[in-house]
Write an enzyme that holds these catalytic residues in place. Sequence first.
Site, short mmCIF file in Angstrom:
data_model
loop_
_atom_site.label_atom_id
_atom_site.label_comp_id
_atom_site.label_asym_id
_atom_site.label_seq_id
_atom_site.Cartn_x
_atom_site.Cartn_y
_atom_site.Cartn_z
N ASP A 52 1.84 7.27 2.33
CA ASP A 52 2.25 5.90 2.01
C ASP A 52 1.85 5.62 0.57
OD1 ASP A 52 2.27 3.20 1.53
OD2 ASP A 52 1.24 2.63 3.38
N GLN B 202 0.94 1.51 -2.88
CA GLN B 202 0.04 1.03 -3.95
C GLN B 202 -0.14 2.07 -5.05
OE1 GLN B 202 -1.24 -1.97 -4.27
NE2 GLN B 202 -0.51 -2.70 -2.29
C1 LIG Z 1 2.69 -3.31 0.77
C2 LIG Z 1 2.26 -2.11 1.48
C3 LIG Z 1 3.03 -1.60 2.54
C4 LIG Z 1 4.28 -2.26 3.03
O1 LIG Z 1 5.25 -2.35 2.02
P1 LIG Z 1 6.57 -3.22 2.26
O2 LIG Z 1 7.16 -3.33 0.89
O3 LIG Z 1 6.11 -4.55 2.81
O4 LIG Z 1 7.41 -2.48 3.22
C5 LIG Z 1 2.58 -0.46 3.16
N1 LIG Z 1 1.46 0.16 2.77
C6 LIG Z 1 0.70 -0.30 1.75
C7 LIG Z 1 -0.52 0.44 1.35
C8 LIG Z 1 1.08 -1.46 1.10
O5 LIG Z 1 0.33 -1.92 0.10
#
Ligand SMILES: *Cc1c(COP(=O)(O)O)cnc(C)c1O
Length: 405
Positions: A199, A202
């Site tokens: 993911d 950030q």
């Molecule tokens: C913001 C965020 C998400 C979700 O992103 P979306 O744009 O709301 O889909 C997932 N993981 C992390 C670490 C985030 O900061």
Amino acid sequence: MLDIQKIRADFPILDEKINGKDLVYFDNAATTQKPLPVLNALANYYGHYNANIHRGIHHLAEKATSAFEASRKTIQKFLNARYTEEIIFTYGTTDGINLVAQTYGRAFLKEGDEIIISAMEHHSNIVPWQMLCEQNGCVLKVIPVNDDGELILEAYEKLLSGKTKFVSVVHVSNALGTINPVKYIIQKAHEVGAKVLIDGAQATSHLTIDVQDLDTDFYVFSAHKLYGPTGMGALYGKKELLEAMPPYRGGGEMIKEVTFEKTTYNELPYKFEAGTPNIADVIAVKTAIEYLDELGKENVAAYENELLAYATEQLLKIEGLKIIGQAKDKVSVISFVIEGIHPQDVGVILDQQGIAVRTGHHCTQPLMKRFGIPGTSRASFAVYNTKEEIDKLVLGIEKVKKMVL
Ligand SMILES: *Cc1c(COP(=O)(O)O)cnc(C)c1O
């Protein structure tokens, strides 16, 4: 060296007054502001070549299609993916994780297979896996976090076994700022034959991403945390995996041929892009990435680290203030609690002074539980922020203390 005043002039929203005060925007981990070139790219598309893509042979449709596909190339370079078709446009990080869970997960994970996530995941990297576990009987395992807000890697290695089929972890924590050693995590997962999703929501605005060097199987991010528009993101996946995965949503664009007897699916990347996408936003993310490239990722990171060091030093001078998340490797995110004051009150009183921070659980309720707190106040810095603004935050917090305690 970056000219911060010149950069600030690119962001019209920074001239806004909030409650009669200059806006101090420290909520960049929730979403970053957008520079003029990005706003212009959106207006230019809608004003001059708005058309649906891929389906038309008229001039506007061709122009829109070529701008749309140019963005895919830019993202390929941005992540250093090997092939353009490894980039799938999504609505954001959440959408990308759901896509992988519901396609790769449903097709290749079976009852009893284990999925490893971590205790610092955003809800969007928890819930899609829980949903998958309910559907096919997989088992979720969680890497614990130490008091500094770092993953406990020895515990991770103990969780890994022949049963581990998937590992999904955050590159940079939105709640703590921790940069996780994802290359190592990926390598260890591969040793037991598991696939990995990172993911990157950030990470993309602070770090240089190289999916080939990481050897990750999947990588997801959102454009809106990268100075781009909302509702747009991308999924990187290794080509052979994306090819083996069934499609996600059905509809236009993702098909080769439709009959009532049998439908055949389009090739990559279109197989995963059903329906009319966010054309304008996809086009504008190219501009956002180019904007960041022009500033230079290393310059931006160096400046943000300077802000982080300065803010950490100044905030720790405040009596009763404690920083949650003191990892050795951090980006410019500071989560803090103040003894005797609810984070909500901190947020409200700072807002009266024009200072935007985020308060609450930051979509990481299990992580808050781990630290035994209901939530934090979080200040997160972007390239347009300044030390003067951090000074205002410190004064603002002193004011909060006077008012509440
Ligand atoms: C913001 C965020 C998400 C979700 O992103 P979306 O744009 O709301 O889909 C997932 N993981 C992390 C670490 C985030 O900061």
